[in-house]
Design an enzyme around this catalytic site. Structure first.
Site, PDB file in Angstrom:
ATOM      1  N   LYS A 109       0.971  -1.057   0.067  1.00  0.00           N
ATOM      2  CA  LYS A 109      -0.462  -0.307   0.048  1.00  0.00           C
ATOM      3  C   LYS A 109       0.741   1.146   0.222  1.00  0.00           C
ATOM      4  O   LYS A 109       1.562   1.814   0.888  1.00  0.00           O
ATOM      5  CB  LYS A 109      -0.811   0.110   1.030  1.00  0.00           C
ATOM      6  N   GLU A 147       8.426   2.001  11.365  1.00  0.00           N
ATOM      7  CA  GLU A 147       9.592   3.062  11.757  1.00  0.00           C
ATOM      8  C   GLU A 147       8.620   4.639  11.596  1.00  0.00           C
ATOM      9  O   GLU A 147       8.063   4.481  10.889  1.00  0.00           O
ATOM     10  CB  GLU A 147      10.128   3.439  10.761  1.00  0.00           C
ATOM     11  N   CYS A 162      12.797  11.857   7.581  1.00  0.00           N
ATOM     12  CA  CYS A 162      12.240  11.731   9.340  1.00  0.00           C
ATOM     13  C   CYS A 162      13.305  12.224   9.529  1.00  0.00           C
ATOM     14  O   CYS A 162      13.864  12.038  11.011  1.00  0.00           O
ATOM     15  CB  CYS A 162      11.933  10.935   9.564  1.00  0.00           C
ATOM     16  N   GLU A 202       6.723  16.684  15.524  1.00  0.00           N
ATOM     17  CA  GLU A 202       7.136  16.915  14.514  1.00  0.00           C
ATOM     18  C   GLU A 202       6.905  17.918  13.959  1.00  0.00           C
ATOM     19  O   GLU A 202       5.716  17.799  13.463  1.00  0.00           O
ATOM     20  CB  GLU A 202       7.510  15.861  14.176  1.00  0.00           C
TER      21      GLU A 202
END
Ligand SMILES: Cc1cc2nc3c(=O)[nH]c(=O)nc-3n(C[C@H](O)[C@H](O)[C@H](O)COP(=O)(O)OP(=O)(O)OC[C@H]3O[C@@H](n4cnc5c(N)ncnc54)[C@H](O)[C@@H]3O)c2cc1C
Length: 1003
Positions: free
Chosen positions: A672, A753, A787, A883
């Site tokens: 996906k 992750e 990231c 973040e």
């Protein structure tokens, strides 16, 4: 060449005779410098420590800091003079101020040996002395690496001032030879192009030229008015083509076309130097005016070698020293043969190279007043004197500048002087015989493996080139310095543009499946442009995909490891073939700059190849303990059906990495992709189909994460979920996978992750030239949407003012825009939602901190966010803890290193971190104390390379898995041990086998 040999020897001997009349050691300054150099040549470790110490010294202000560094660099010396150094360090500890200043004075003395003056007034004294010796000059302004346009403009101003000053002060100077004076103006300025524009990008020479030309024209006009000569120095290979193009473009302009007093450098250590030289000659013939060429071997040999090695590029430089020497002679001849259009300058200290040029000129009947030898200030004094005495024209390259920028130059010179392969060391330090020094270099080129390069070996005997067991060689990056690669990328962009807007079906069980609804993937730079429409999977399609995967798994799990590995390798081959097209698609679909897009495709290829290699190793059952009478093997089985949920920010690499890890370990996959990068996902599916993936083994299923994705995560027949994305979704998956559903066969395994709030720390002794460039790249590369991106910058108090000034100026110089443009480094953020979210954080930041910088000139259309920097940020502020995933940087000032580490470690994430320092002790602390999965010292905190920097974090950044690492594949499998008692009635074979094939069912 051979025919000239007797004449070269005769001339060489003559130079040596003259040199010997005024004997001078290699390092003319007696005392400290001479001793240091002698030690450096005896001991490589000492040399490295010394040069590193010299490199940091100028940035240290307090005596105690100098002593501290001295201690750190030298206290553990393990050799004969260790006691001496230890005594020095002890003494220095007692009287740090005096010792610190004494050391600085001594090292400044070393620097002064190579720097002709601190400022124009100062350098003039040196130039006058040289004039009395019959030696001319070219001045070079030393400067810090230019990281912003403000710094570039300052450099341009300083060039003009220097020209002005020298023009005025040398008005009555005459030519030392009094002959061919029209070719050799007295004032000669050497300029470094990269110091005039901070955003040079090898992929975009046109942009570099567009910015450099307007800065250079006023300098050139003034030089011409003053009757001065301007020479373009040549720097690293990345800038070579831009420098050549700029030179040819500018001096073809009507204003400068008839001006002969301009020159450029050709570097003989480059394999393509001869082509460049021929091209320049052709250009000059068209131009119709003579010009100058300074031929050198080249100053960046180690750098080019390291850089190429790291990026998997062919070396642009020769690898054997005599090859450079031979090429120097070939180019010398060509230049002299074209004397009618070229004024030659030979930049070398090598008596053989010099004697060859003399002999060649003589043979061609060129008067010695019509070319010149150029040598560096502070080097090879006796050779200069000898050449003057022989009636040749000599010019000295004279750097002007302060100590701090001068240190980089000093280290380059020290390296050159102590290089094992250098002429100066051989002649003046090792007393190599004259016959040997004058040998024809063509006879010294060897035809060995590695092109004659010796494999480097460390103290314990291990090869430094390839660690034992690690034979993986990464796929190369595309080097956009080559015009053909620029063209291929432009063509790919044009081609992919014609393909935009197509429809892509789901792929389930090898069949194309259309659904009623589609997802429109749009171009974030231009949201009206649809990159593609992708069929949207719902629950029914998810069910079909699970069934197909389950069935395919039962077959695939019994296929050999070799078959699985070959599938991945074929996929990598296809990616290689379609590389530019895939990169171009990323530019459109996710707004990546060229090099970022290429890096993503390279990483995907690396995942295929690296995991194939690793699986071949892991796929062999491993014998456990050797016990007589029993045979035990541990090996791995796949887990089953894997659900891969990938993000959009590395749309090919992460999707491909998780998918290939699952496939090669024997699992079936439901893939996906993120909705925003679903077309790239479709391309990966296409690639695997072409590579021959069996139907049902890999199913392409874009759709809504909250509906179809959640359904699959919960599904009893899904055994493994590999997820990369936000913390919020990751935790939900983790929780959901913990519940056991009816009919579920086994525990679900989650590879998760998530994000980061990565900190970079700049220590008080850091090299700001590097720290600023790398931090800017880490924070704003791909718009801060990696990231691994730096989102908190922690600067030590002492260095804060200078660091922040340079940082803000550097951010102001970034190129923001549509990344179709090759030179753009900051493009749009991914979509409207991200855009709004980031702007929300910027608003919070305005309440919580000081908005120190925000770009005002971003495009209106598209999801562009101006690069933004906040200062005075409280470490507990929202912008310092959450973040943001955009081009927003929070700067925090720290009192000392303890506080800096505390702040860095204070968030709930632990993904990447960076530390810039030149203190060995502080570097050791950072290695031990920074809490992050990937800690980077003195480099950017993004850009992990498969196999080299296994990537992944812990705490709320992830479960501790390392993508691209040797243990990653283990997460996709379950270990199994098979034990057989091989004893029969007390009898067992003496030996147990070391190796056996996989356990596959007999067919
Ligand atoms: C006046 C002047 C101006 C200069 N301007 C520039 C400039 O603009 N740009 C620039 O890049 N350089 C420039 N240089 C050259 C550079 O700084 C070195 O001084 C020069 O390369 C040293 O060469 P040499 O002939 O004096 O010494 P040598 O000892 O004969 O040659 C040393 C050189 O050989 C090459 N070399 C060393 N090891 C190897 C190997 N294993 N394989 C292949 N080649 C090897 C390297 O280029 C090295 O510098 C300039 C030099 C001078 C004298």
């Amino acid at each position: 060449m051979g025919a000239l040999q007797p004449e070269i020897e005769r001339r060489g001997q003559r130079i040596f005779e003259l040199v010997d009349e005024y004997p001078e050691p290699l390092f003319s300054k007696a005392g400290f410098y001479q001793r240091m150099m002698a030690l450096s040549m005896r001991d490589e470790y000492f040399k490295v420590q010394l040069f590193r110490f010299v490199d940091v010294l100028a940035s240290l202000h307090r005596g105690s800091d100098i002593v501290q560094h001295l201690d750190e660099y030298f206290a553990d010396m393990r050799n004969g003079y260790a006691p001496l150094i230890r005594t020095g360090v002890r003494a220095a500890r007692i009287v740090p101020w005096i010792s610190g200043q004494l050391l600085r004075w001594n090292v400044s003395g070393m620097a002064r040996q190579f720097i002709a003056g601190r400022n124009p007034q100062d350098v003039l004294k040196t130039l006058r002395k040289r004039r009395a010796q019959g030696i001319g000059f070219t001045v070079d302004l030393l400067g810090e690496a230019v990281v912003s346009e403000q710094e570039a403009n300052e450099y341009a101003t300083r060039c003009l001032e220097l020209l002005e000053y020298l023009g005025r002060e040398t008005r009555d100077w005459t030519d030392p030879l009094g002959k061919s004076t029209e070719l050799f103006p007295v004032v000669n300025l050497s300029v470094k192009i990269s110091a005039l524009y901070s955003q040079m990008n090898p992929a975009d020479p046109a942009d570099a030229i567009a910015h450099l030309a307007p800065k250079l024209r006023p300098i050139l006009r003034r030089a011409r008015d003053l009757g001065a000569f301007v020479n373009f120095d040549m720097e690293s290979y990345a800038h070579k083509n831009s420098t050549l193009e700029l030179f040819k473009m500018l001096f073809m302009e009507s204003e400068f076309r008839d001006w002969p007093d301009v020159g450029i450098v050709v570097q003989a250590y480059l394999r393509d130097a001869e082509d460049d030289l021929q091209d320049l000659l052709e250009w000059a013939r068209q131009r119709g005016t003579r010009f100058g060429i300074r031929l050198v071997k080249g100053a960046y040999w180690d750098f080019e070698k390291i850089k190429s090695r790291q990026n998997g590029w062919p070396y642009p430089v020769f690898l054997q020293k005599p090859e450079s020497d031979v090429n120097f002679e070939v180019l010398t001849r060509i230049m002299l043969e074209n004397e009618a259009i070229v004024t030659s300058a030979f930049g070398s200290h090598n008596v053989r190279s010099i004697a060859h040029a003399q002999a060649c000129a003589e043979k061609l009947g060129i008067d010695r007043s019509r070319f010149e030898f150029q040598l560096l200030y502070g080097m090879a004094g006796p050779v200069k004197r000898a050449l003057v005495e022989m009636g040749y024209r000599v010019r000295e390259y004279s750097p002007v500048g302060e100590l701090l920028p001068g240190m980089a130059y000093l280290v380059r010179r020290l390296l050159e002087n102590t290089s094992n392969e250098g002429f100066l060391r051989a002649k003046f330090s090792e007393n190599v015989s004259e016959d040997e020094l004058l040998r024809d270099p063509a006879n010294l080129v060897t035809q060995g493996r590695n092109g004659g390069v010796q494999v480097e070996v460390s103290a314990n005997g291990a090869s430094l080139d390839t660690p034992p067991g690690d034979t993986y060689e990464n796929a190369p990056l595309v080097n956009f310095v080559y015009p053909e690669n620029q063209t291929r990328m432009l063509n790919a962009l044009a081609h992919v543009r014609t393909q935009l807007g197509q429809k892509y079906p789901l792929v389930i069980n090898g069949e194309r499946v259309w659904t009623d609804t589609t997802i429109a993937s749009i171009n974030p730079s231009s949201p009206d442009d649809v990159v593609g429409h992708v069929a949207e999977a719902g629950i029914p399609e998810a069910e079909r995909a699970v069934k197909a995967a389950r069935d395919a798994f039962e077959k695939w799990r019994w296929t050999s490891v070799e078959t699985r590995c070959r599938l991945l390798e074929r996929a990598a081959d296809i990616m290689h073939r379609r590389r530019f097209e895939l990169s171009a698609l990323e530019v459109y679909e996710v707004g990546k700059a060229w090099a970022e897009a290429d890096g993503d495709i390279r990483e995907a290829m690396d995942f295929c190849l690296f995991y194939a290699q690793q699986m071949r190793l892991l796929g062999r059952p491993r014998l456990t303990q050797h016990v007589l009478g029993e045979e035990s093997y541990q090996h791995y089985w796949p887990r089953g059906v894997a659900m891969i949920i990938a993000p959009w920010n590395f749309p090919m690499a992460i999707l491909c990495g998780m998918t290939t890890a699952a496939l090669v370990t024997g699992n079936a996959v439901i893939m996906k992709p993120a909705e925003q990068s679903a077309v790239i996902g479709a391309m990966l599916m296409e690639i695997f189909e072409e590579a021959g993936v069996p139907p049902g083994l890999l199913n392409y299923l874009p759709g809504k994460g909250s509906v179809m994705g959640a359904h699959l995560v919960d599904h009893k027949d899904v055994d493994l979920i590999a997820f990369t994305g936000s913390r919020e979704v990751g935790l939900r998956i983790f929780e959901s996978a913990g519940k056991t559903r009816e009919g579920q066969r086994q525990l679900k395994h989650v590879i998760c992750e998530m994000g980061g709030k990565n900190a970079v720390i700049i220590d008080s002794d850091a090299d700001l030239d590097e720290a600023i460039v790398d931090t800017i790249y880490s924070a704003f590369g791909y718009q801060g949407q990696k990231c691994s991106a730096c989102s908190r910058l922690i600067i030590l108090d002492e260095i804060y003012p200078r660091a922040i000034e340079r940082l803000l100026n550097a951010a102001a110089s970034l190129r923001v825009g549509n990344p179709e443009d090759p030179g753009v480094t900051v493009g749009p953020v991914i979509d409207g939602k991200a855009h709004k979210n980031i702007l929300g954080y910027i608003e919070s930041g305005k309440q919580e901190a000081r908005l120190a910088f925000q770009r005002g000139d971003v495009p209106d259309k598209g999801f562009f966010i101006p690069p933004t920097i906040f200062t005075n940020v409280d470490p507990r502020a929202k912008i310092a803890c959450e973040e943001i995933f955009g081009p927003v940087l929070s700067v925090i000032r720290a009192r000392d290193l303890d506080e800096a580490f505390e702040i860095a470690n204070s968030t709930e994430f632990a993904l990447t971190a960076g530390f810039f320092s030149r203190s060995p002790a502080n570097i050791e602390r950072a290695k031990a104390e920074i809490v992050a999965g990937n800690v980077y010292i003195n480099r950017s905190c993004t850009g992990a390379v498969v196999g080299r920097h296994p990537f992944g974090g812990f705490k709320m950044s992830g479960g501790g898995t390392k993508a691209g690492g040797v243990d990653y594949l283990l997460h996709f499998m379950v270990p199994r041990v098979v034990t057989e008692n091989i004893t029969r009635h007390g009898f067992a074979p003496e030996t147990t086998p070391q190796y056996r094939d996989e356990f596959l069912p007999p067919r």
